[in-house]
Design a protein around this motif. Structure first.
Motif, PDB file in Angstrom:
ATOM      1  N   LEU A  33       0.801  -1.388  -0.163  1.00 41.02           N
ATOM      2  CA  LEU A  33       0.117   0.063   0.001  1.00 41.02           C
ATOM      3  C   LEU A  33       0.883   1.256  -0.096  1.00 41.02           C
ATOM      4  O   LEU A  33       0.747   2.237  -0.808  1.00 41.02           O
ATOM      5  CB  LEU A  33      -1.006   0.042   1.339  1.00 41.02           C
ATOM      6  N   ILE A  34       1.730   1.274   0.828  1.00 48.19           N
ATOM      7  CA  ILE A  34       2.699   2.358   0.736  1.00 48.19           C
ATOM      8  C   ILE A  34       3.320   2.553  -0.594  1.00 48.19           C
ATOM      9  O   ILE A  34       3.497   3.720  -0.919  1.00 48.19           O
ATOM     10  CB  ILE A  34       3.971   2.163   1.921  1.00 48.19           C
ATOM     11  N   LEU A  39       3.708   5.662  -5.303  1.00 50.88           N
ATOM     12  CA  LEU A  39       4.045   5.626  -6.953  1.00 50.88           C
ATOM     13  C   LEU A  39       2.937   6.473  -7.563  1.00 50.88           C
ATOM     14  O   LEU A  39       3.088   7.337  -8.559  1.00 50.88           O
ATOM     15  CB  LEU A  39       3.784   4.204  -7.346  1.00 50.88           C
ATOM     16  N   GLY A  40       1.653   6.451  -7.081  1.00 51.55           N
ATOM     17  CA  GLY A  40       0.586   7.372  -7.349  1.00 51.55           C
ATOM     18  C   GLY A  40       1.023   8.749  -7.043  1.00 51.55           C
ATOM     19  O   GLY A  40       0.686   9.744  -8.165  1.00 51.55           O
ATOM     20  N   ALA A 184      11.522  14.668  -1.998  1.00 50.71           N
ATOM     21  CA  ALA A 184      11.237  14.205  -0.458  1.00 50.71           C
ATOM     22  C   ALA A 184      10.466  12.702  -0.598  1.00 50.71           C
ATOM     23  O   ALA A 184      10.692  12.051   0.366  1.00 50.71           O
ATOM     24  CB  ALA A 184      10.429  15.406   0.224  1.00 50.71           C
ATOM     25  N   ILE A 185       9.343  12.982  -1.636  1.00 52.21           N
ATOM     26  CA  ILE A 185       8.766  11.579  -1.572  1.00 52.21           C
ATOM     27  C   ILE A 185       9.677  10.244  -1.851  1.00 52.21           C
ATOM     28  O   ILE A 185       9.505   9.279  -1.508  1.00 52.21           O
ATOM     29  CB  ILE A 185       7.611  11.389  -2.617  1.00 52.21           C
ATOM     30  N   VAL A 186      10.495  10.438  -2.950  1.00 57.94           N
ATOM     31  CA  VAL A 186      11.320   9.623  -3.287  1.00 57.94           C
ATOM     32  C   VAL A 186      12.414   9.197  -2.307  1.00 57.94           C
ATOM     33  O   VAL A 186      12.699   8.022  -2.004  1.00 57.94           O
ATOM     34  CB  VAL A 186      12.238  10.156  -4.553  1.00 57.94           C
ATOM     35  N   PHE A 187      12.894  10.264  -1.620  1.00 64.44           N
ATOM     36  CA  PHE A 187      13.834   9.962  -0.281  1.00 64.44           C
ATOM     37  C   PHE A 187      12.832   9.362   0.672  1.00 64.44           C
ATOM     38  O   PHE A 187      13.547   8.246   1.397  1.00 64.44           O
ATOM     39  CB  PHE A 187      14.300  11.166   0.162  1.00 64.44           C
ATOM     40  N   GLY A 188      11.918   9.569   0.885  1.00 67.62           N
ATOM     41  CA  GLY A 188      11.054   8.817   1.756  1.00 67.62           C
ATOM     42  C   GLY A 188      10.776   7.489   1.541  1.00 67.62           C
ATOM     43  O   GLY A 188      11.025   6.592   2.335  1.00 67.62           O
ATOM     44  N   VAL A 189      10.552   7.257   0.389  1.00 71.83           N
ATOM     45  CA  VAL A 189      10.176   5.757  -0.188  1.00 71.83           C
ATOM     46  C   VAL A 189      11.439   5.116   0.010  1.00 71.83           C
ATOM     47  O   VAL A 189      11.616   3.903   0.481  1.00 71.83           O
ATOM     48  CB  VAL A 189       9.768   5.954  -1.641  1.00 71.83           C
ATOM     49  N   LEU A 190      12.670   5.780  -0.078  1.00 71.71           N
ATOM     50  CA  LEU A 190      14.066   4.892  -0.285  1.00 71.71           C
ATOM     51  C   LEU A 190      14.350   4.542   1.285  1.00 71.71           C
ATOM     52  O   LEU A 190      14.716   3.422   1.653  1.00 71.71           O
ATOM     53  CB  LEU A 190      15.119   5.676  -0.972  1.00 71.71           C
ATOM     54  N   THR A 192      11.845   4.253   3.652  1.00 69.63           N
ATOM     55  CA  THR A 192      11.048   3.249   4.149  1.00 69.63           C
ATOM     56  C   THR A 192      11.428   1.875   3.425  1.00 69.63           C
ATOM     57  O   THR A 192      11.298   0.852   4.402  1.00 69.63           O
ATOM     58  CB  THR A 192       9.689   3.630   3.522  1.00 69.63           C
ATOM     59  N   ALA A 193      11.954   1.838   2.299  1.00 63.64           N
ATOM     60  CA  ALA A 193      12.182   0.807   1.848  1.00 63.64           C
ATOM     61  C   ALA A 193      13.474  -0.019   2.529  1.00 63.64           C
ATOM     62  O   ALA A 193      13.480  -1.330   2.581  1.00 63.64           O
ATOM     63  CB  ALA A 193      12.598   1.037   0.251  1.00 63.64           C
ATOM     64  N   LEU A 194      14.593   0.985   2.709  1.00 63.06           N
ATOM     65  CA  LEU A 194      15.487   0.620   3.653  1.00 63.06           C
ATOM     66  C   LEU A 194      15.252  -0.143   4.844  1.00 63.06           C
ATOM     67  O   LEU A 194      15.553  -1.163   5.424  1.00 63.06           O
ATOM     68  CB  LEU A 194      16.669   1.482   3.516  1.00 63.06           C
ATOM     69  N   GLY A 195      14.558   0.504   5.510  1.00 62.89           N
ATOM     70  CA  GLY A 195      13.779   0.220   7.015  1.00 62.89           C
ATOM     71  C   GLY A 195      13.131  -0.844   6.573  1.00 62.89           C
ATOM     72  O   GLY A 195      13.353  -2.081   7.835  1.00 62.89           O
ATOM     73  N   MET A 196      12.298  -1.328   5.783  1.00 59.74           N
ATOM     74  CA  MET A 196      11.461  -2.383   5.668  1.00 59.74           C
ATOM     75  C   MET A 196      12.688  -3.721   5.368  1.00 59.74           C
ATOM     76  O   MET A 196      12.368  -4.613   5.676  1.00 59.74           O
ATOM     77  CB  MET A 196      10.487  -2.514   4.632  1.00 59.74           C
ATOM     78  N   TYR A 197      13.546  -3.486   4.426  1.00 58.14           N
ATOM     79  CA  TYR A 197      14.457  -4.226   4.032  1.00 58.14           C
ATOM     80  C   TYR A 197      15.225  -4.782   5.386  1.00 58.14           C
ATOM     81  O   TYR A 197      15.623  -6.062   5.745  1.00 58.14           O
ATOM     82  CB  TYR A 197      15.453  -3.756   3.195  1.00 58.14           C
ATOM     83  N   ALA A 198      15.633  -3.829   6.279  1.00 64.51           N
ATOM     84  CA  ALA A 198      16.282  -4.173   7.429  1.00 64.51           C
ATOM     85  C   ALA A 198      15.373  -4.776   8.521  1.00 64.51           C
ATOM     86  O   ALA A 198      15.807  -5.953   9.065  1.00 64.51           O
ATOM     87  CB  ALA A 198      16.814  -2.878   8.009  1.00 64.51           C
ATOM     88  N   LYS A 199      14.023  -4.293   8.525  1.00 68.38           N
ATOM     89  CA  LYS A 199      13.207  -5.155   9.448  1.00 68.38           C
ATOM     90  C   LYS A 199      13.262  -6.536   9.150  1.00 68.38           C
ATOM     91  O   LYS A 199      13.123  -7.480   9.746  1.00 68.38           O
ATOM     92  CB  LYS A 199      12.038  -4.296   9.560  1.00 68.38           C
ATOM     93  N   HIS A 200      12.984  -6.772   7.491  1.00 65.79           N
ATOM     94  CA  HIS A 200      12.721  -8.040   7.152  1.00 65.79           C
ATOM     95  C   HIS A 200      14.115  -8.851   7.223  1.00 65.79           C
ATOM     96  O   HIS A 200      14.078 -10.035   7.664  1.00 65.79           O
ATOM     97  CB  HIS A 200      12.762  -8.050   5.582  1.00 65.79           C
ATOM     98  N   ASN A 201      15.234  -8.382   7.298  1.00 72.58           N
ATOM     99  CA  ASN A 201      16.412  -9.157   7.572  1.00 72.58           C
ATOM    100  C   ASN A 201      16.581  -9.498   8.848  1.00 72.58           C
ATOM    101  O   ASN A 201      16.871 -10.675   9.328  1.00 72.58           O
ATOM    102  CB  ASN A 201      17.673  -8.186   7.126  1.00 72.58           C
ATOM    103  N   ARG A 202      16.037  -8.380   9.820  1.00 75.95           N
ATOM    104  CA  ARG A 202      15.967  -8.597  11.295  1.00 75.95           C
ATOM    105  C   ARG A 202      15.023  -9.809  11.663  1.00 75.95           C
ATOM    106  O   ARG A 202      15.237 -10.504  12.357  1.00 75.95           O
ATOM    107  CB  ARG A 202      15.697  -7.582  11.899  1.00 75.95           C
ATOM    108  N   LEU A 203      13.885  -9.785  11.056  1.00 72.24           N
ATOM    109  CA  LEU A 203      13.139 -10.995  11.308  1.00 72.24           C
ATOM    110  C   LEU A 203      13.582 -12.334  10.826  1.00 72.24           C
ATOM    111  O   LEU A 203      13.354 -13.266  11.288  1.00 72.24           O
ATOM    112  CB  LEU A 203      11.597 -10.731  10.435  1.00 72.24           C
TER     113      LEU A 203
END
Length: 375
Positions: A33-34, A39-40, A184-190, A192-203
Protein backbone atom coordinates in the motif's frame (compact mmCIF):
# COMPACT_ATOMS: atom_id res chain seq x y z
CA UNK A 1 -45.90 -18.15 26.48
CA UNK A 2 -45.96 -14.50 25.54
CA UNK A 3 -42.87 -13.90 27.66
CA UNK A 4 -40.93 -16.60 25.80
CA UNK A 5 -42.04 -15.22 22.45
CA UNK A 6 -40.97 -11.71 23.36
CA UNK A 7 -37.57 -12.94 24.56
CA UNK A 8 -37.09 -14.95 21.39
CA UNK A 9 -37.81 -11.98 19.15
CA UNK A 10 -35.29 -9.69 20.86
CA UNK A 11 -32.48 -9.14 18.34
CA UNK A 12 -28.98 -10.00 19.52
CA UNK A 13 -26.66 -7.06 19.01
CA UNK A 14 -23.15 -7.73 17.80
CA UNK A 15 -20.85 -6.51 20.60
CA UNK A 16 -18.36 -5.26 17.97
CA UNK A 17 -20.99 -2.78 16.74
CA UNK A 18 -21.19 -1.23 20.21
CA UNK A 19 -17.55 -0.16 20.17
CA UNK A 20 -16.87 3.53 19.62
CA UNK A 21 -15.12 4.45 16.42
CA UNK A 22 -11.90 5.43 18.24
CA UNK A 23 -11.68 1.93 19.74
CA UNK A 24 -11.66 0.17 16.40
CA UNK A 25 -8.33 -1.36 15.68
CA UNK A 26 -6.24 0.69 13.27
CA UNK A 27 -4.61 -1.46 10.65
CA UNK A 28 -1.20 -0.20 9.66
CA UNK A 29 -0.61 0.12 5.92
CA UNK A 30 1.51 -2.61 4.44
CA UNK A 31 4.53 -2.23 2.13
CA UNK A 32 2.43 -2.77 -1.00
CA UNK A 33 0.00 0.00 0.00
CA UNK A 34 2.83 2.40 0.82
CA UNK A 35 4.59 1.63 -2.45
CA UNK A 36 1.36 2.06 -4.42
CA UNK A 37 0.53 5.36 -2.75
CA UNK A 38 4.06 6.67 -3.30
CA UNK A 39 4.00 5.61 -6.94
CA UNK A 40 0.64 7.31 -7.39
CA UNK A 41 1.97 10.52 -5.84
CA UNK A 42 5.03 10.39 -8.09
CA UNK A 43 2.94 9.89 -11.21
CA UNK A 44 0.58 12.73 -10.27
CA UNK A 45 3.53 14.99 -9.47
CA UNK A 46 5.30 14.18 -12.75
CA UNK A 47 2.09 14.78 -14.69
CA UNK A 48 1.69 18.13 -12.93
CA UNK A 49 5.30 19.05 -13.73
CA UNK A 50 4.82 18.08 -17.38
CA UNK A 51 1.70 20.24 -17.64
CA UNK A 52 3.46 23.18 -16.00
CA UNK A 53 6.54 22.84 -18.21
CA UNK A 54 4.35 22.78 -21.29
CA UNK A 55 2.55 25.89 -20.05
CA UNK A 56 5.92 27.56 -19.41
CA UNK A 57 7.05 26.87 -22.97
CA UNK A 58 3.75 28.18 -24.27
CA UNK A 59 4.10 31.32 -22.14
CA UNK A 60 7.66 31.77 -23.38
CA UNK A 61 6.47 31.66 -27.00
CA UNK A 62 3.69 34.06 -26.10
CA UNK A 63 6.23 36.36 -24.47
CA UNK A 64 8.40 36.30 -27.58
CA UNK A 65 5.37 37.21 -29.69
CA UNK A 66 4.51 40.05 -27.31
CA UNK A 67 8.10 41.24 -27.70
CA UNK A 68 7.62 41.43 -31.47
CA UNK A 69 4.38 43.38 -31.00
CA UNK A 70 6.04 45.80 -28.58
CA UNK A 71 8.90 46.34 -31.01
CA UNK A 72 6.29 47.33 -33.61
CA UNK A 73 4.67 49.57 -30.99
CA UNK A 74 8.00 51.26 -30.29
CA UNK A 75 8.55 51.89 -34.01
CA UNK A 76 4.99 53.25 -34.35
CA UNK A 77 5.52 55.51 -31.36
CA UNK A 78 8.72 56.80 -32.94
CA UNK A 79 6.87 57.56 -36.17
CA UNK A 80 4.11 59.25 -34.18
CA UNK A 81 6.64 61.41 -32.33
CA UNK A 82 8.22 62.47 -35.62
CA UNK A 83 4.82 63.32 -37.10
CA UNK A 84 3.84 65.17 -33.95
CA UNK A 85 7.01 67.26 -34.10
CA UNK A 86 6.36 68.19 -37.73
CA UNK A 87 2.71 68.89 -36.95
CA UNK A 88 3.72 71.32 -34.22
CA UNK A 89 2.34 69.22 -31.33
CA UNK A 90 4.37 68.26 -28.26
CA UNK A 91 6.34 65.11 -28.96
CA UNK A 92 7.73 62.43 -26.73
CA UNK A 93 11.22 62.97 -28.22
CA UNK A 94 11.54 66.45 -29.65
CA UNK A 95 13.15 66.86 -33.05
CA UNK A 96 14.12 69.94 -34.94
CA UNK A 97 11.32 71.22 -37.20
CA UNK A 98 11.91 71.22 -40.94
CA UNK A 99 10.83 73.66 -43.62
CA UNK A 100 10.06 70.86 -46.12
CA UNK A 101 6.27 71.04 -46.78
CA UNK A 102 6.22 67.29 -47.66
CA UNK A 103 7.88 66.26 -44.44
CA UNK A 104 4.67 66.00 -42.40
CA UNK A 105 2.71 64.05 -45.08
CA UNK A 106 5.66 61.63 -45.32
CA UNK A 107 5.79 61.29 -41.54
CA UNK A 108 2.05 60.77 -41.43
CA UNK A 109 2.27 58.13 -44.17
CA UNK A 110 5.10 56.42 -42.26
CA UNK A 111 2.89 56.39 -39.14
CA UNK A 112 0.04 54.82 -41.10
CA UNK A 113 2.38 52.09 -42.38
CA UNK A 114 3.69 51.42 -38.87
CA UNK A 115 0.13 51.19 -37.57
CA UNK A 116 -0.80 48.84 -40.43
CA UNK A 117 2.17 46.58 -39.57
CA UNK A 118 1.17 46.65 -35.91
CA UNK A 119 -2.42 45.81 -36.83
CA UNK A 120 -1.22 42.83 -38.86
CA UNK A 121 0.77 41.50 -35.92
CA UNK A 122 -2.15 42.01 -33.54
CA UNK A 123 -4.53 40.29 -35.93
CA UNK A 124 -2.17 37.30 -36.14
CA UNK A 125 -2.00 36.97 -32.35
CA UNK A 126 -2.59 33.35 -31.21
CA UNK A 127 -4.51 34.71 -28.22
CA UNK A 128 -7.54 37.00 -28.46
CA UNK A 129 -6.47 40.68 -28.47
CA UNK A 130 -8.36 43.95 -28.97
CA UNK A 131 -8.13 44.94 -32.68
CA UNK A 132 -7.15 48.37 -34.01
CA UNK A 133 -9.87 50.78 -34.98
CA UNK A 134 -10.24 50.79 -38.77
CA UNK A 135 -10.73 54.54 -38.66
CA UNK A 136 -7.27 54.94 -37.12
CA UNK A 137 -5.61 52.88 -39.87
CA UNK A 138 -6.75 55.03 -42.77
CA UNK A 139 -4.01 57.28 -44.27
CA UNK A 140 -6.26 60.33 -43.87
CA UNK A 141 -7.35 59.42 -40.34
CA UNK A 142 -7.13 62.23 -37.77
CA UNK A 143 -3.79 62.29 -35.98
CA UNK A 144 -5.39 62.24 -32.56
CA UNK A 145 -7.48 59.17 -33.43
CA UNK A 146 -4.40 57.27 -34.61
CA UNK A 147 -2.42 58.39 -31.55
CA UNK A 148 -5.13 57.27 -29.13
CA UNK A 149 -5.39 53.85 -30.80
CA UNK A 150 -1.62 53.47 -30.56
CA UNK A 151 -1.64 54.43 -26.87
CA UNK A 152 -4.38 51.89 -26.19
CA UNK A 153 -2.46 49.13 -28.01
CA UNK A 154 0.79 50.00 -26.25
CA UNK A 155 -0.86 49.97 -22.82
CA UNK A 156 -2.59 46.62 -23.48
CA UNK A 157 0.48 44.79 -24.79
CA UNK A 158 2.79 46.10 -22.07
CA UNK A 159 0.27 44.89 -19.49
CA UNK A 160 0.19 41.54 -21.29
CA UNK A 161 3.97 41.28 -21.06
CA UNK A 162 3.87 41.82 -17.28
CA UNK A 163 1.00 39.36 -16.86
CA UNK A 164 2.73 36.63 -18.87
CA UNK A 165 6.00 37.24 -17.03
CA UNK A 166 4.24 36.91 -13.65
CA UNK A 167 2.50 33.73 -14.81
CA UNK A 168 5.83 32.24 -15.94
CA UNK A 169 7.48 33.07 -12.61
CA UNK A 170 4.57 31.47 -10.70
CA UNK A 171 4.67 28.34 -12.85
CA UNK A 172 8.44 28.00 -12.47
CA UNK A 173 8.04 28.39 -8.71
CA UNK A 174 5.35 25.69 -8.64
CA UNK A 175 7.52 23.37 -10.70
CA UNK A 176 10.43 23.91 -8.30
CA UNK A 177 8.18 23.26 -5.28
CA UNK A 178 6.77 20.12 -6.91
CA UNK A 179 10.24 18.80 -7.73
CA UNK A 180 11.29 19.37 -4.11
CA UNK A 181 8.19 17.51 -2.93
CA UNK A 182 8.82 14.65 -5.36
CA UNK A 183 12.42 14.45 -4.18
CA UNK A 184 11.18 14.26 -0.60
CA UNK A 185 8.74 11.49 -1.58
CA UNK A 186 11.47 9.54 -3.36
CA UNK A 187 13.78 9.98 -0.38
CA UNK A 188 11.01 8.90 1.96
CA UNK A 189 10.24 5.85 -0.17
CA UNK A 190 13.93 4.90 -0.24
CA UNK A 191 14.25 5.32 3.52
CA UNK A 192 11.05 3.33 4.04
CA UNK A 193 12.25 0.60 1.69
CA UNK A 194 15.60 0.42 3.47
CA UNK A 195 13.80 0.30 6.82
CA UNK A 196 11.52 -2.51 5.63
CA UNK A 197 14.51 -4.35 4.17
CA UNK A 198 16.40 -4.04 7.45
CA UNK A 199 13.30 -5.11 9.41
CA UNK A 200 12.81 -8.08 7.07
CA UNK A 201 16.44 -9.07 7.56
CA UNK A 202 16.06 -8.79 11.33
CA UNK A 203 12.96 -10.97 11.21
CA UNK A 204 14.77 -13.53 9.06
CA UNK A 205 17.76 -13.45 11.39
CA UNK A 206 15.46 -13.85 14.40
CA UNK A 207 13.61 -16.75 12.80
CA UNK A 208 16.89 -18.34 11.74
CA UNK A 209 18.11 -18.05 15.33
CA UNK A 210 14.84 -19.53 16.58
CA UNK A 211 15.11 -22.43 14.12
CA UNK A 212 18.73 -23.01 15.08
CA UNK A 213 17.87 -22.88 18.78
CA UNK A 214 14.98 -25.30 18.27
CA UNK A 215 17.24 -27.69 16.36
CA UNK A 216 19.87 -27.69 19.13
CA UNK A 217 17.69 -27.60 22.26
CA UNK A 218 15.09 -29.72 23.97
CA UNK A 219 11.64 -28.21 23.49
CA UNK A 220 10.30 -29.04 26.95
CA UNK A 221 13.22 -28.31 29.30
CA UNK A 222 15.11 -25.79 27.16
CA UNK A 223 18.37 -27.72 27.70
CA UNK A 224 20.77 -28.45 24.83
CA UNK A 225 19.99 -31.71 23.07
CA UNK A 226 22.29 -34.56 21.98
CA UNK A 227 23.31 -32.74 18.79
CA UNK A 228 24.27 -29.60 20.71
CA UNK A 229 26.14 -31.70 23.29
CA UNK A 230 28.36 -33.35 20.66
CA UNK A 231 29.05 -29.99 19.00
CA UNK A 232 30.10 -28.56 22.37
CA UNK A 233 32.13 -31.73 23.06
CA UNK A 234 34.12 -31.29 19.85
CA UNK A 235 34.73 -27.58 20.46
CA UNK A 236 35.74 -28.13 24.09
CA UNK A 237 38.07 -31.04 23.32
CA UNK A 238 40.07 -28.84 20.93
CA UNK A 239 40.49 -25.99 23.43
CA UNK A 240 40.54 -27.60 26.88
CA UNK A 241 43.18 -29.89 28.33
CA UNK A 242 40.94 -32.33 30.21
CA UNK A 243 37.19 -32.81 29.78
CA UNK A 244 34.64 -35.11 31.37
CA UNK A 245 31.11 -36.30 30.70
CA UNK A 246 28.68 -37.20 33.51
CA UNK A 247 25.84 -39.37 32.21
CA UNK A 248 22.70 -39.20 34.41
CA UNK A 249 19.74 -41.57 34.44
CA UNK A 250 16.70 -40.98 36.68
CA UNK A 251 15.98 -44.16 38.64
CA UNK A 252 12.27 -44.80 39.18
CA UNK A 253 11.08 -42.06 36.82
CA UNK A 254 9.01 -44.51 34.77
CA UNK A 255 6.86 -45.17 37.85
CA UNK A 256 6.12 -41.42 38.05
CA UNK A 257 4.62 -41.46 34.56
CA UNK A 258 2.76 -44.69 35.27
CA UNK A 259 1.31 -43.68 38.64
CA UNK A 260 1.15 -39.87 38.56
CA UNK A 261 0.68 -39.24 34.85
CA UNK A 262 2.84 -37.66 32.17
CA UNK A 263 1.97 -34.13 33.26
CA UNK A 264 3.62 -34.69 36.64
CA UNK A 265 6.52 -36.42 34.92
CA UNK A 266 7.03 -33.41 32.63
CA UNK A 267 6.91 -31.05 35.62
CA UNK A 268 9.56 -33.15 37.33
CA UNK A 269 11.85 -33.07 34.30
CA UNK A 270 11.50 -29.29 33.99
CA UNK A 271 12.18 -28.74 37.67
CA UNK A 272 15.18 -31.04 37.85
CA UNK A 273 16.61 -29.52 34.66
CA UNK A 274 16.45 -26.09 36.31
CA UNK A 275 18.31 -27.42 39.34
CA UNK A 276 20.93 -29.10 37.14
CA UNK A 277 21.70 -25.79 35.42
CA UNK A 278 22.02 -24.03 38.76
CA UNK A 279 24.33 -26.66 40.26
CA UNK A 280 27.05 -26.65 37.57
CA UNK A 281 29.55 -23.97 36.57
CA UNK A 282 28.78 -21.38 33.92
CA UNK A 283 31.07 -22.91 31.30
CA UNK A 284 29.73 -26.47 31.72
CA UNK A 285 26.97 -27.82 29.49
CA UNK A 286 23.88 -29.63 30.79
CA UNK A 287 22.04 -31.54 28.04
CA UNK A 288 18.98 -33.73 27.89
CA UNK A 289 19.86 -36.82 25.90
CA UNK A 290 16.29 -38.09 25.75
CA UNK A 291 13.53 -39.30 28.04
CA UNK A 292 14.92 -39.30 31.60
CA UNK A 293 18.60 -39.28 30.61
CA UNK A 294 20.88 -36.24 30.93
CA UNK A 295 24.55 -35.47 30.41
CA UNK A 296 26.88 -32.82 31.78
CA UNK A 297 30.00 -31.76 29.86
CA UNK A 298 32.68 -30.49 32.28
CA UNK A 299 35.79 -28.68 31.07
CA UNK A 300 38.99 -27.69 32.88
CA UNK A 301 38.70 -29.68 36.10
CA UNK A 302 41.65 -30.39 38.37
CA UNK A 303 40.89 -33.78 39.93
CA UNK A 304 38.42 -36.60 40.22
CA UNK A 305 37.28 -35.23 43.56
CA UNK A 306 36.00 -32.14 41.76
CA UNK A 307 33.97 -34.35 39.40
CA UNK A 308 32.73 -36.39 42.38
CA UNK A 309 31.47 -33.19 44.02
CA UNK A 310 29.59 -32.27 40.85
CA UNK A 311 28.04 -35.75 40.71
CA UNK A 312 26.93 -35.48 44.33
CA UNK A 313 25.31 -32.12 43.66
CA UNK A 314 23.44 -33.58 40.67
CA UNK A 315 22.21 -36.51 42.76
CA UNK A 316 21.10 -34.01 45.41
CA UNK A 317 19.19 -32.04 42.75
CA UNK A 318 17.17 -35.13 41.88
CA UNK A 319 16.48 -35.95 45.52
CA UNK A 320 15.43 -32.36 46.31
CA UNK A 321 13.07 -32.27 43.35
CA UNK A 322 11.56 -35.61 44.36
CA UNK A 323 11.11 -34.37 47.92
CA UNK A 324 9.60 -31.07 46.84
CA UNK A 325 7.02 -32.83 44.65
CA UNK A 326 6.39 -35.44 47.40
CA UNK A 327 6.93 -38.39 45.09
CA UNK A 328 9.39 -40.60 46.99
CA UNK A 329 10.21 -42.46 43.80
CA UNK A 330 13.07 -40.86 41.87
CA UNK A 331 16.83 -41.02 42.41
CA UNK A 332 19.84 -40.77 40.06
CA UNK A 333 22.61 -43.00 38.74
CA UNK A 334 25.65 -41.28 37.20
CA UNK A 335 28.55 -42.57 35.12
CA UNK A 336 31.66 -40.42 34.71
CA UNK A 337 34.16 -40.67 31.85
CA UNK A 338 37.21 -38.42 31.40
CA UNK A 339 39.45 -37.53 28.47
CA UNK A 340 42.29 -38.20 27.84
CA UNK A 341 43.26 -40.22 30.94
CA UNK A 342 40.41 -42.79 30.99
CA UNK A 343 39.14 -42.50 27.39
CA UNK A 344 41.64 -41.75 24.64
CA UNK A 345 38.99 -40.69 22.07
CA UNK A 346 36.69 -37.85 23.14
CA UNK A 347 34.00 -39.07 20.73
CA UNK A 348 33.60 -42.13 23.00
CA UNK A 349 33.19 -40.08 26.18
CA UNK A 350 29.38 -40.15 26.11
CA UNK A 351 29.24 -43.89 25.35
CA UNK A 352 31.78 -44.67 28.08
CA UNK A 353 29.89 -42.58 30.64
CA UNK A 354 26.65 -44.30 29.58
CA UNK A 355 28.16 -47.76 30.08
CA UNK A 356 29.50 -46.74 33.48
CA UNK A 357 26.06 -45.40 34.47
CA UNK A 358 24.53 -48.84 33.76
CA UNK A 359 27.15 -50.42 35.99
CA UNK A 360 25.98 -48.10 38.79
CA UNK A 361 22.37 -49.16 38.17
CA UNK A 362 23.37 -52.83 38.32
CA UNK A 363 25.20 -52.22 41.61
CA UNK A 364 22.29 -50.70 43.47
CA UNK A 365 21.56 -47.34 41.79
CA UNK A 366 21.49 -43.87 43.47
CA UNK A 367 25.21 -43.22 43.15
CA UNK A 368 28.07 -42.54 40.73
CA UNK A 369 31.19 -44.25 39.41
CA UNK A 370 34.16 -43.48 37.17
CA UNK A 371 34.83 -45.31 33.93
CA UNK A 372 37.78 -47.62 33.95
CA UNK A 373 40.90 -46.75 31.99
CA UNK A 374 40.15 -49.52 29.50
CA UNK A 375 36.82 -47.97 28.40
Amino acid sequence: MSTEASETNIPVRDPRLARPAFMLRFRRPGPALIAGASLGCLLIGLLFVAVQVRAIFSAQLQQEYIGLVLEAVDRAEGARDSAAALRGAPAVSAEKPTSDPEAYPRARHDLSERLATLDALVSASPAPAPPFSKAALAPDAPFDTASQSLDAAASYWRAQREEVSDAMRNRISRVADTLILLSAIVFGVLVTALGMYAKHNRLLAGRSHEFEHAALHDAMTGLPNRRRLFAALEATAKSAGRIAVLYIDLDGFKRVNDTQGHRIGDEFLIAVSRRFRQSVRTGDVVARIGGDEFAVLVSRFESDSELAAIAQRLIACVAQTDQQMALGLVRASIGIATFPDRVDDYWRLVAAADETMYEVKRNGKDGFAFASASS
